[in-house]
Structures are given as C-alpha cells and as structure tokens.
Design an enzyme around this catalytic site. Structure first.
Site, short mmCIF file in Angstrom:
data_model
loop_
_atom_site.label_atom_id
_atom_site.label_comp_id
_atom_site.label_asym_id
_atom_site.label_seq_id
_atom_site.Cartn_x
_atom_site.Cartn_y
_atom_site.Cartn_z
CD GLU A 170 -3.76 -6.62 5.09
OE1 GLU A 170 -4.56 -5.67 5.18
OE2 GLU A 170 -2.87 -6.66 4.22
CG HIS A 226 -4.55 -3.73 2.40
ND1 HIS A 226 -3.95 -3.38 3.59
CD2 HIS A 226 -4.78 -2.57 1.75
CE1 HIS A 226 -3.81 -2.07 3.65
NE2 HIS A 226 -4.31 -1.56 2.54
CB CYS A 265 -0.97 -0.05 1.17
SG CYS A 265 -2.28 1.20 1.12
#
Length: 404
Positions: A377, A375, A291
């Site tokens: 995750e 992202h 990011c």
C-alpha cells in the site's frame, strides 16, 4: 556502548553545565542508554527494532503492526515535517495502536511543511508514545544486527529520576513477542464499511460510489491506505473484527476476502485465525493477504513461521516477483517470516527478499489465493507494488465470470 549526549553549555569561564538525562532505554541484558526525553512521560516495554525509512515516520508510528515494539529510526532527522491528521494509518483513532516507544538520534525540530498541524513532539505526547533522543542510533542498530532485537523498557521523566533496578527487572521479565497474540489490542470492535479512496494532490481523499466488487477485510490491525487502495480499485469494503467466523464472513457473500497486516506472533494469533482461513480457502473465494495475513495464510496451507533475527523494517527493501522476473522496492515491517522450506508442493513461492532470500510471497496452484509479506500500500514507501491490488481485482473478476 558509547553514549551520545548533547554538547554541554558553557555557564562561566572554566565551568560546564552537563545536561541531565531525562530518558533511558534499558535493555533486557542490563545495558542502559541515556538520552533526553520527548513525547509522553512514563515507561513502555517492548521489543526494540530499527527502521531505515527516511520519510513516513507518522505512518510508521501509527501502523498497528508495530504494537509491542520500540522503533529506532536510523535516519537522524525525524520530525522536521511535523504531523497531520491525514497521515495516521491506524483505523481506530480512539485507541493507541502502533509503536509504544521511539528512539531518535537528534532532537525534534519545529515542523517546516505546509501540511503540518502540530509538531512531532506534541503529537507523540497526545498519543501517549514515550520517546528518547540524543543517543548513537548507529551503535544501537549495530547492536541489534549482531545480537538480535532486544526486549527493553523506554522511560521518560522530566526530572530525570528513575528507579533503574525496577526498569532493569521490567525489561528482563517481559516475555517477548514469541507466543504473544497482540491482535486483540488493535482489531476493530465491530463491523464497518469503508469507501474512502486514495489521496490525490490538491484534492484530498475521494469516495467510491460505484463499486464492482464486495471485499470483506479481516482486521488483524489493518492500515487505512490498504482500505483506500481496495476502494480505489472498485471495491466496496466491509471490515470485520479478527475473530469473525468463516460462516459470518461467507454470509456477507463477498467477491473476495482480504487478510490484513497486524502485530505479534502469527502462530499465536493463528490459533483462532488459521481455522477460519482454512475454511475460506476451501470455499474457493479469492483471498489476498498482507504481512500477518500472509504469515497466517502460510500456516493455513501447511507451512510454518519463524522469528527473525533482526526483522525487516524500512521502505527500501528489494523484492523479486518470481512470476514476472521484476524487482520492486518495497516497504516492510515484520519480525516473523514464513519458512519457505516448509511450504507444501501445491504452494508456489511468488516473491523473495533480495536482502536475505526469505519468503515474501506465496500463491496456491489450485485456488485463487495469494499473499505477500511486505506492504504494497506504500504508506510509507514506494508504489512499486500497487499492482497487487489490481491482481486481486482481476482474480475476483475471473471468479465471477466462472460462476456466471
């Protein structure tokens, strides 16, 4: 814009009690949207974006990358599973990093999930997040798609009394995110270590007790699940504040460096972060960015960043990994992007958005360095991109073998 209000209640035959608005969203161009307040009372100023995710609203609202923004959820039913302490993504629980405001279509219902510890309304109030419900969020989303993300003020007053001219002036005069460094508001105040591993059904979070690698994570607004995935793939993680020098990072003898997500304009934060990143790259230490970390890495290797028209915010964004040819569904939250046409020849574009063709990843041809815009995750969002943490670990393992 058409206003959407709750159906008026009948008080007696032939009369109607029209509910009084208790919240406003005032755009910088003077547009006023009336609704009903929720969460904290008061006002907040920021940039209005829309998020298309159907789940994970607590993780979204506590993502520090959303600092300075007011989130409009396009999914109409937000809050129906309540909130809990385990799904908060901001590391610093004493602060309020994350979105400053939230706009919903429907009123918040009582939670209906066994993990819930409080309602979304009570949770928003406790965190100081100003909310509004009862407007046509599809119309607001369409406005953003046409005109871009507007600056605005969101206001909630239980009595429904507002100084409309003052709110219009505040929205009009807010400078916007371009040129704004918001990282000092969300970064950690001091160094700390992290060993918590990902959540497992029926077990909760675990602990990393036998790490193979040491990763220094530079905190520009890092999320908890990023740290958990690093720990879960065999890493001892040391988190350092955003303005930590390259010399201090290297003195910790890391096997790898992680550049985190975060809010604001990457060019503004990059004034102090990019020189550090350049020095880290020159040492050859394996480096992974996500990011904001990806955007500033792009600047550090010679590229430029641009402000996007409406940004990417949601958990359903298709991205193609050009190194494997595979397509993954990703979670995104960014209003700036690396301009792929400015990347030098020694930088490979590794990932691309299948929505608009914008850059979503890069890697250096001559250094163990890579990054992605989205992202991986998966908090919230699909888990298609967890492999990137394994890729980072493999990179560190290869680097250690070369040294040995």
């Amino acid at each position: 814009m058409t206003q959407t209000k709750a159906a008026p209640a009948a008080t007696s035959p032939g009369t109607w009690d029209e509910p009084k608005p208790t919240a406003l969203l005032v755009l910088a161009d003077g547009t006023v949207l009336e609704g009903f307040g929720l969460g904290a009372e008061g006002t907040a100023v920021g940039e209005v974006c829309f998020n298309t995710a159907m789940t994970g609203y607590e993780e979204i609202l506590t993502d520090p990358s959303y600092a300075g923004q007011i989130i409009t959820f396009t999914f109409p039913h937000i809050g129906n599973v309540g909130t809990n302490e385990e799904d908060v993504e901001s590391v610093n629980l004493a602060a309020r990093p994350g979105a400053c405001g939230v706009v919903l279509h429907s009123a918040i219902t009582q939670p209906s999930n066994y993990r819930a510890t409080r309602s979304l309304n009570d949770w928003l109030t406790a965190r100081g997040i100003v909310g509004l419900a009862g407007i046509d969020t599809r119309a607001l989303t369409a406005l953003i798609r046409v005109k871009g993300m507007p600056n605005a003020v969101i206001a909630h007053a239980r009595g429904g009394k507002f100084d409309l001219e003052a709110l219009k002036k505040q929205a009009r005069e807010w400078p916007g995110l371009v040129g704004m460094d918001l990282v000092p508001q969300v970064t950690s105040g001091q160094r700390f270590t992290w060993d918590e591993t990902p959540w497992v059904w029926g077990e909760g979070f675990g602990r990393q007790t036998n790490p193979e690698f040491h990763v220094v994570a530079v905190d520009y607004g890092i999320k908890r699940n990023i740290l958990r995935l690093l720990a879960g793939t065999g890493c001892k993680v040391t988190v350092v504040p955003a303005k930590t020098s390259a010399d201090d990072i290297l003195a910790m003898k890391p096997d790898g460096v992680f550049l985190s997500n975060g809010p604001g304009d990457p060019a503004a934060t990059g004034e102090y972060a990019v020189p550090v990143i350049k020095k880290l790259i020159d040492t050859g230490v394996p480096t992974f960015g996500i990011c904001l970390g990806h955007q500033m890495l792009g600047i550090a290797v010679g590229g430029k960043t641009v402000k996007m028209h409406q940004g990417h915010h949601g958990a359903n964004h298709p991205v193609k990994d050009l190194t494997t040819g595979k397509v993954e569904i990703t979670s995104m939250n960014h209003g700036f992007a690396v301009d792929k046409d400015t990347l030098p020849k020694n930088v490979q574009q590794t990932h691309v958005s299948l929505f608009d063709g914008s850059n979503c990843g890069l890697a250096l041809a001559d250094r163990p360095v890579f990054s992605v815009q989205y992202h991986p995750e998966a908090s919230p969002g699909p888990r298609d991109s967890h492999y990137l943490f394994t890729r980072f670990v493999d990179m560190m393992r290869h680097a250690k073998r070369k040294i040995a």
